[in-house]
Design a protein around this motif. Structure first.
Motif, mmCIF file in Angstrom:
data_model
loop_
_atom_site.group_PDB
_atom_site.id
_atom_site.type_symbol
_atom_site.label_atom_id
_atom_site.label_comp_id
_atom_site.label_asym_id
_atom_site.label_seq_id
_atom_site.Cartn_x
_atom_site.Cartn_y
_atom_site.Cartn_z
ATOM 1 N N GLY A 4 -59.267 -24.736 19.021
ATOM 2 C CA GLY A 4 -58.518 -23.916 18.088
ATOM 3 C C GLY A 4 -57.410 -23.185 18.818
ATOM 4 N N LEU A 5 -56.655 -22.410 18.085
ATOM 5 C CA LEU A 5 -55.600 -21.642 18.745
ATOM 6 C C LEU A 5 -55.895 -20.164 18.552
ATOM 7 C CD1 LEU A 5 -52.473 -23.804 17.823
ATOM 8 C CD2 LEU A 5 -53.469 -23.515 20.084
ATOM 9 N N GLY A 6 -57.126 -19.780 18.835
ATOM 10 C CA GLY A 6 -57.526 -18.400 18.666
ATOM 11 C C GLY A 6 -57.210 -17.556 19.879
ATOM 12 N N GLY A 7 -57.592 -16.297 19.783
ATOM 13 C CA GLY A 7 -57.391 -15.384 20.893
ATOM 14 C C GLY A 7 -55.925 -15.052 21.071
ATOM 15 N N ALA A 8 -55.654 -14.106 21.958
ATOM 16 C CA ALA A 8 -54.269 -13.698 22.205
ATOM 17 C C ALA A 8 -53.450 -14.880 22.702
ATOM 18 C CB ALA A 8 -54.257 -12.563 23.223
ATOM 19 N N PHE A 9 -54.053 -15.711 23.557
ATOM 20 C CA PHE A 9 -53.268 -16.822 24.143
ATOM 21 C C PHE A 9 -52.960 -17.897 23.109
ATOM 22 C CE2 PHE A 9 -57.656 -16.693 25.733
ATOM 23 C CZ PHE A 9 -58.205 -17.842 25.180
ATOM 24 N N GLY A 10 -53.946 -18.210 22.248
ATOM 25 C CA GLY A 10 -53.703 -19.201 21.209
ATOM 26 C C GLY A 10 -52.590 -18.743 20.278
ATOM 27 N N ARG A 11 -52.614 -17.434 19.943
ATOM 28 C CA ARG A 11 -51.609 -16.881 19.040
ATOM 29 C C ARG A 11 -50.210 -16.942 19.648
ATOM 30 N NH1 ARG A 11 -53.112 -11.323 17.937
ATOM 31 N NH2 ARG A 11 -55.214 -12.129 18.240
ATOM 32 N N ALA A 22 -61.180 -17.374 12.130
ATOM 33 C CA ALA A 22 -60.867 -17.067 10.731
ATOM 34 C C ALA A 22 -61.655 -15.850 10.257
ATOM 35 C CB ALA A 22 -61.174 -18.280 9.853
ATOM 36 N N LYS A 23 -62.906 -15.755 10.735
ATOM 37 C CA LYS A 23 -63.755 -14.634 10.323
ATOM 38 C C LYS A 23 -63.260 -13.297 10.872
ATOM 39 C CE LYS A 23 -67.787 -17.587 9.933
ATOM 40 N NZ LYS A 23 -68.737 -18.235 10.844
ATOM 41 N N MET A 24 -62.450 -13.341 11.934
ATOM 42 C CA MET A 24 -61.938 -12.120 12.542
ATOM 43 C C MET A 24 -60.805 -11.528 11.704
ATOM 44 S SD MET A 24 -63.774 -12.022 15.380
ATOM 45 C CE MET A 24 -62.944 -10.731 16.299
ATOM 46 N N TRP A 25 -60.214 -12.372 10.843
ATOM 47 C CA TRP A 25 -59.080 -11.920 10.034
ATOM 48 C C TRP A 25 -59.524 -11.787 8.592
ATOM 49 C CZ3 TRP A 25 -55.190 -10.372 12.957
ATOM 50 C CH2 TRP A 25 -55.106 -10.873 14.244
ATOM 51 N N SER A 26 -59.253 -10.602 8.028
ATOM 52 C CA SER A 26 -59.732 -10.352 6.672
ATOM 53 C C SER A 26 -59.061 -11.255 5.646
ATOM 54 C CB SER A 26 -59.526 -8.878 6.321
ATOM 55 O OG SER A 26 -58.173 -8.524 6.542
ATOM 56 N N GLY A 71 -62.728 -10.045 21.358
ATOM 57 C CA GLY A 71 -63.879 -10.778 20.840
ATOM 58 C C GLY A 71 -63.556 -11.970 19.964
ATOM 59 N N GLU A 72 -62.323 -12.445 20.015
ATOM 60 C CA GLU A 72 -61.931 -13.511 19.108
ATOM 61 C C GLU A 72 -62.448 -14.869 19.588
ATOM 62 O OE1 GLU A 72 -57.846 -12.792 17.605
ATOM 63 O OE2 GLU A 72 -57.767 -14.959 17.364
ATOM 64 N N MET A 73 -62.410 -15.113 20.878
ATOM 65 C CA MET A 73 -62.901 -16.382 21.416
ATOM 66 C C MET A 73 -64.377 -16.280 21.818
ATOM 67 S SD MET A 73 -60.340 -18.244 20.928
ATOM 68 C CE MET A 73 -60.893 -19.781 21.664
ATOM 69 N N ALA A 74 -64.759 -15.110 22.315
ATOM 70 C CA ALA A 74 -66.149 -14.878 22.694
ATOM 71 C C ALA A 74 -66.406 -13.380 22.635
ATOM 72 C CB ALA A 74 -66.420 -15.410 24.102
ATOM 73 N N SER A 86 -61.878 -9.545 25.982
ATOM 74 C CA SER A 86 -60.554 -9.297 25.419
ATOM 75 C C SER A 86 -59.523 -10.095 26.197
ATOM 76 C CB SER A 86 -60.206 -7.815 25.514
ATOM 77 O OG SER A 86 -61.023 -7.092 24.619
ATOM 78 N N SER A 87 -58.365 -10.272 25.599
ATOM 79 C CA SER A 87 -57.309 -11.005 26.264
ATOM 80 C C SER A 87 -55.955 -10.439 25.898
ATOM 81 C CB SER A 87 -57.404 -12.481 25.867
ATOM 82 O OG SER A 87 -56.341 -13.186 26.425
ATOM 83 N N VAL A 88 -55.070 -10.393 26.877
ATOM 84 C CA VAL A 88 -53.697 -9.948 26.672
ATOM 85 C C VAL A 88 -52.840 -11.118 27.111
ATOM 86 C CG1 VAL A 88 -51.931 -8.321 27.457
ATOM 87 C CG2 VAL A 88 -54.299 -7.544 27.176
ATOM 88 N N ALA A 89 -51.905 -11.551 26.260
ATOM 89 C CA ALA A 89 -51.147 -12.758 26.596
ATOM 90 C C ALA A 89 -49.676 -12.651 26.247
ATOM 91 C CB ALA A 89 -51.759 -13.952 25.866
ATOM 92 N N VAL A 90 -48.862 -13.367 27.024
ATOM 93 C CA VAL A 90 -47.430 -13.469 26.723
ATOM 94 C C VAL A 90 -47.009 -14.935 26.872
ATOM 95 C CG1 VAL A 90 -46.988 -11.140 27.638
ATOM 96 C CG2 VAL A 90 -46.537 -13.132 29.083
ATOM 97 N N PRO A 91 -46.025 -15.376 26.073
ATOM 98 C CA PRO A 91 -45.552 -16.757 26.202
ATOM 99 C C PRO A 91 -44.615 -16.924 27.405
ATOM 100 C CG PRO A 91 -44.342 -15.612 24.468
ATOM 101 C CD PRO A 91 -45.365 -14.654 24.978
#
Lengths: 272, 272
Positions: B157-164, B190-194, B216-219, B223-228
Motif C-alpha cells: 500500500g502507500l500508507g504512512g508518511a512515506f507512502g503519502r 483506510a481505517k486510520m482516516w475517518s 501508527g499507520e503502518m504499524a 511514527s514516521s516523518v517523510a519528505v519527497p
C-alpha cells in the motif's frame, strides 16, 4: 501434473543443475543483460548496443528489457534512450548478503581482518566459465595509498593467487583443460608460466600448502596472497585474499599474511 | 531486421514500458522467484513451494530455477532440496547502488543524517503495484534502543508518511483509485482516516507542505516523518524518512526533523 510427470520433474531436479538443455533462453538473456549493465564500461546501453553485445534480436531484447523494467531490475531513460541497472537490485543484493550462508558473518569480520593485515582484503567467488568475482572487500583505515578493487569486479580466467586457490582443488583433467585454453587464447597468465609443468607444480603446491601468492599475474604491479575457504563437505566455497602492490611485498610479510588468512579460514571452516 | 521492423521496435520502445502485453512470462517468473526468496519467511523454498506461491507449473519453475542457478542468482541445496538467493546478487546489488543515479551519493550521507536527526533514517523507493521498499537506511550511533527497519523491507500500500509523499504527487484520479482499493480491502490505512475527505486533505497538505507525518499507520507504536526527493523533471524519485517510536515523538521534534530532511532534500534536488 500427473504422477509420471511429477516423477520426471523430481528426477531432473536431482541431476546436475548445469545442464544447458534445461535453460530458459529469455531468463539467460535477462541475466546476461544484468551482467552487461553491471560493468562500468557498459553501465548505460541503448537497445542496439544490448542486442549486439548479447547476440539476441532487438525484438527479443526489448521484451526482456521491458519485463525487467517493470520489476525495477533495470531502468530506461527516455532522453538518452539508455538502459541501466535498477534500484530493486540494491535491496535484493542486500538480502542475498544476509541470506547466503556464511557470507554475512564473513563480511562483518572483513574490516577487522583488513586492519590486521594492513592491506585490502577480498572475498571471492568462482563463477561459471572460469571467472572470479569480488563479493566483498575491506580496506584498512590508514591514510596510505594502497591497492584497491571494487565489489563486483570480475577477473576472467582462473589466474592470480585467488584463481589458483579455486583451480588447485579441481581434478587434474580440469587443470589440463585450463592450461590448453590459456595457451590457445594467448592468456596473460599462461605467459607467466614457463611450461605446463611449472603451472602444475604451482597448483600442487597451492593444494599442499593451502595458500597461493602471485605477482603481476592479473595486472602488472599487483600482488595477491590467497587461501581457500572450505565448505563443510571439503569443497572450496570461496577464496579469501589480500591485494597489495608488488613493490610493497616482502617474503616475510607474505608469510605473515598467509598465517593470518589461514587462521581466519580455519575459524570459518564449514560456515558455507 | 528490416527497416519496417526496426521502426516498429523503436516505436514500441517509446511507448509506456508498463505494457504487460510485452512481458516475457519466464523473465517475470524469474523476478517473482527472486522476490519470493528475498523475504525472510520464504528465503529457502522447495520446488513445490515455489510452484505454489508463484502459480506456475513445477516444470516451468524448474527450468527457470536451473537457469538462475547457472548464473548463481540462486542456489540449490541438494540435502534440503531447497532454493535460496545466490551470491551473484551481492556484487550486482552493490553495482546498482553505485550506478543508480544519485543513490550512492545519498547512501554515503545517510549515516551523518541519522546522527543529526538522532533516529533511524531510510531511503525509500516506490515499486509497481503500490508498494514501497527500503533501499537504504542508517541508524545513529547512540546506544539507546530505537525503531529499526531492514533494507529490502517492503511496505504494501502507500500508507504512512512515506507512502503519502509518493501518492500526494499523483493525479487525483490515482487518489480516488487508491482510496477505493483501501476501503475495499479493509486496509489498516483506510481505517486510520475517518473519511475520504480527510484522506484527500492529508494528501493535499502533504503536497502543499512537502512533508508528511504519520503515527501508527503502518504499524502500531511507530511514527514516521517523510519528505519527497525530487528528480530534475519535478517528479518524486524517492522518499527520505525518519522512523521513530510514537512514544518518543513530540510535535516540536517532528518539526525540527522536517526542517532537517527538507534542507537535505533541497541539496539533493535533481540528483536522481
Amino acid at each position: 501434473m500427473d504422477r509420471e510427470e511429477m516423477k520426471s520433474v523430481e528426477n531432473t531436479e536431482n541431476s546436475a543443475t548445469t545442464d544447458v538443455a534445461y535453460e530458459v533462453p529469455s531468463v539467460a538473456l535477462a541475466m546476461s543483460i544484468l551482467k552487461l549493465l553491471s560493468r562500468y564500461k557498459t553501465q548505460s546501453c541503448t537497445l542496439t548496443e544490448i542486442s549486439k553485445r548479447t547476440h539476441a534480436s532487438k525484438t527479443t531484447c526489448l521484451r526482456v528489457l521491458r519485463t525487467l523494467a517493470r520489476g525495477d531490475f533495470i531502468r530506461y531513460d527516455k532522453v538518452s534512450r539508455c538502459y541501466s541497472l535498477g534500484a530493486y537490485l540494491i535491496p535484493l543484493g542486500n538480502r542475498a548478503s544476509q541470506m547466503v550462508s556464511g557470507v554475512s558473518e564473513v563480511m562483518l569480520e572483513l574490516p577487522r581482518l583488513a586492519e590486521k593485515v594492513g592491506e585490502t582484503v577480498m572475498l571471492l567467488e568462482r563463477l561459471p566459465e572460469d571467472a572470479v568475482i569480488v563479493l566483498a572487500k575491506a580496506a584498512p583505515s590508514s591514510e596510505v595509498a594502497r591497492a584497491d578493487v571494487s565489489i563486483g569486479q570480475l577477473f576472467a580466467g582462473l589466474g592470480g593467487a585467488f584463481g589458483r586457490c579455486f583451480l588447485a582443488y579441481d581434478a587434474p583433467s580440469a587443470w589440463r583443460k585450463h592450461w590448453m585454453k590459456m595457451t590457445a587464447t594467448g592468456d596473460r597468465v599462461a605467459k607467466m608460466w614457463s611450461s605446463q609443468e611449472t603451472f602444475y607444480e604451482a597448483l600442487e603446491t597451492t593444494r599442499r600448502v593451502g595458500a597461493a601468492v602471485s605477482h603481476g599475474e592479473m595486472a602488472a604491479g599487483f600482488s595477491s596472497v590467497a587461501v581457500p575457504l572450505f565448505a563443510s563437505d571439503g569443497s572450496v566455497a570461496l577464496v579469501l585474499a589480500v591485494l597489495l602492490l608488488t613493490s610493497q611485498y616482502q617474503e616475510e610479510r607474505g608469510k605473515a599474511m598467509i598465517r593470518i588468512l589461514q587462521q581466519t579460514a580455519e575459524r570459518w571452516r564449514g560456515l558455507f
